[in-house]
Design a protein around this motif. Structure first.
Motif, PDB file in Angstrom:
ATOM      1  N   UNK A  83     -50.039  45.255  13.038  1.00 31.47           N
ATOM      2  CA  UNK A  83     -49.187  43.990  12.506  1.00 31.47           C
ATOM      3  C   UNK A  83     -47.285  44.514  14.162  1.00 31.47           C
ATOM      4  N   UNK A  84     -46.667  45.545  14.102  1.00 33.95           N
ATOM      5  CA  UNK A  84     -45.606  46.073  15.328  1.00 33.95           C
ATOM      6  C   UNK A  84     -46.248  46.048  16.754  1.00 33.95           C
ATOM      7  N   UNK A  85     -47.699  45.845  17.127  1.00 36.96           N
ATOM      8  CA  UNK A  85     -47.905  46.413  17.626  1.00 36.96           C
ATOM      9  C   UNK A  85     -47.779  44.897  18.863  1.00 36.96           C
ATOM     10  N   UNK A  86     -48.711  44.146  17.605  1.00 31.15           N
ATOM     11  CA  UNK A  86     -48.976  43.154  18.579  1.00 31.15           C
ATOM     12  C   UNK A  86     -47.575  41.790  18.272  1.00 31.15           C
ATOM     13  N   UNK A  87     -46.304  41.998  17.106  1.00 30.39           N
ATOM     14  CA  UNK A  87     -45.144  41.336  17.502  1.00 30.39           C
ATOM     15  C   UNK A  87     -44.772  42.158  18.606  1.00 30.39           C
ATOM     16  N   UNK A  88     -44.919  43.303  19.645  1.00 33.18           N
ATOM     17  CA  UNK A  88     -44.221  43.806  20.498  1.00 33.18           C
ATOM     18  C   UNK A  88     -44.673  43.392  21.481  1.00 33.18           C
ATOM     19  N   UNK A  89     -46.494  42.713  21.381  1.00 35.86           N
ATOM     20  CA  UNK A  89     -47.265  42.465  22.490  1.00 35.86           C
ATOM     21  C   UNK A  89     -46.411  40.758  23.143  1.00 35.86           C
ATOM     22  N   UNK A  90     -45.731  40.320  21.680  1.00 38.74           N
ATOM     23  CA  UNK A  90     -45.276  39.267  21.743  1.00 38.74           C
ATOM     24  C   UNK A  90     -44.153  39.046  22.081  1.00 38.74           C
ATOM     25  N   UNK A  91     -43.557  39.348  22.115  1.00 35.31           N
ATOM     26  CA  UNK A  91     -42.260  39.504  23.048  1.00 35.31           C
ATOM     27  C   UNK A  91     -41.414  39.747  21.743  1.00 35.31           C
ATOM     28  N   UNK A  92     -41.487  39.928  20.880  1.00 35.79           N
ATOM     29  CA  UNK A  92     -41.286  39.837  19.081  1.00 35.79           C
ATOM     30  C   UNK A  92     -40.645  41.267  19.042  1.00 35.79           C
ATOM     31  N   UNK A  93     -39.312  41.498  18.100  1.00 39.92           N
ATOM     32  CA  UNK A  93     -38.549  42.205  17.487  1.00 39.92           C
ATOM     33  C   UNK A  93     -39.389  42.574  15.889  1.00 39.92           C
ATOM     34  N   UNK A  94     -40.141  43.865  15.825  1.00 40.76           N
ATOM     35  CA  UNK A  94     -40.694  43.632  14.537  1.00 40.76           C
ATOM     36  C   UNK A  94     -39.710  44.343  13.299  1.00 40.76           C
TER      37      UNK A  94
END
Ligand code: PXL
Length: 259
Positions: free
Chosen positions: A22-33
């Motif tokens: 989840x955190x890797x995906x959030x990061x890749x979308x430019x979202x802070x996790x």
């Protein structure tokens, strides 16, 4: 402002599924996790060796601490483990105004239960009604609806059953079916077909977590559920096609894929 998304899910120390995906995906979308842990697994790409649930009060305290300080723009749930944890999360979600994406995780990639049967009842009756989007795979949709799902019409009928519980949108993921995978998105505006291409690979660890995290990130960025599901589907296809072939078992996806 940097958008924030919160995941409430289990830990996969091998990094391919759960809160790590989840955190890797959030990061890749430019979202802070932000990440609230519900349970710890001991696993790698080959097997799950142990599952340890946290106390429900500890899950509730983590949620309170992070949201009191930094309001997320969207939240997702993954593996919840026990009825007590699912109740604590549902209790908090009732007072949260932001989109909730519920990935009704029931078993790990290796077939180990991550949700007890009494917890499944709580997820269905307390959490699903609060969800902006629910993302079951076919076996999960079968357990939640009591239907057998083999055809596209049966996927649509199951999605309708889940909408009747009160959630705003449903994506039934077709990856467990035979042939080319078809996901069905359904909301009150109707059905959106999300066809994919079958990739011959064993590296599918964490696909469900990554998909629901991508929807959550896109919604934190302001997308509608419908647009978020389409964007997540494209990301998943690319992430599976370019999986890095790590580990000796079912390896992770490529979380560096283009969002
Ligand atoms: O993909 C389901 C899932 C969710 N959460 C955790 C997992 C898995 C699959 O292995 O390990 C922690």
């Amino acid at each position: 402002m940097l958008p924030v998304a919160l995941t409430i899910a289990g830990s996969d120390p091998s990094g391919g599924a759960g809160i790590q995906a989840d955190l890797k995906t959030f990061h890749q979308f430019g979202v802070y996790g932000q990440a609230v842990i519900t349970l710890l697994t001991v696993q790698n790409t080959q097997a799950v060796y142990q599952v340890h649930l946290l106390a429900a009060s500890l899950v509730a305290d983590q949620i309170q601490a992070v949201v009191a300080d930094m309001q997320p723009a969207a939240t997702k749930t993954g593996a919840l483990g026990s009825a007590e944890i699912a109740e604590a999360v549902a209790h908090w979600a009732q007072s949260s105004a932001v989109p909730l994406i519920v990935d009704p995780v029931m078993i790990s990639t290796h077939g180990v239960p991550l949700l007890s049967s009494d917890a499944r009842y709580v997820v269905k009756h307390n959490l699903l009604p609060l969800a902006a989007v629910v993302t079951p795979n076919i076996p999960e949709a079968e357990l939640l609806t009591g239907r057998s799902i083999r055809t596209e019409d049966q996927m649509i009928a199951a999605a309708r059953d889940l909408l009747e519980l009160g959630c705003k949108a449903v994506v039934i993921k077709g990856g467990h079916s035979e042939g080319e995978p078809l996901d069905i998105f359904h909301d009150d505006a109707g059905v959106l077909r999300l066809p994919g291409r079958r990739v011959q690979t064993r590296h599918t660890h964490g696909t469900g977590c990554t998909f629901s995290a991508a929807i959550t990130a896109a919604m934190a960025l302001g997308a509608s559920a419908r647009d978020a599901a389409g964007r997540a589907k494209g990301f998943l296809q690319r992430a599976i096609e370019s999986a890095p072939e790590l580990g000796g078992g079912q390896g992770p996806l490529n979380h560096f894929a283009r969002p």
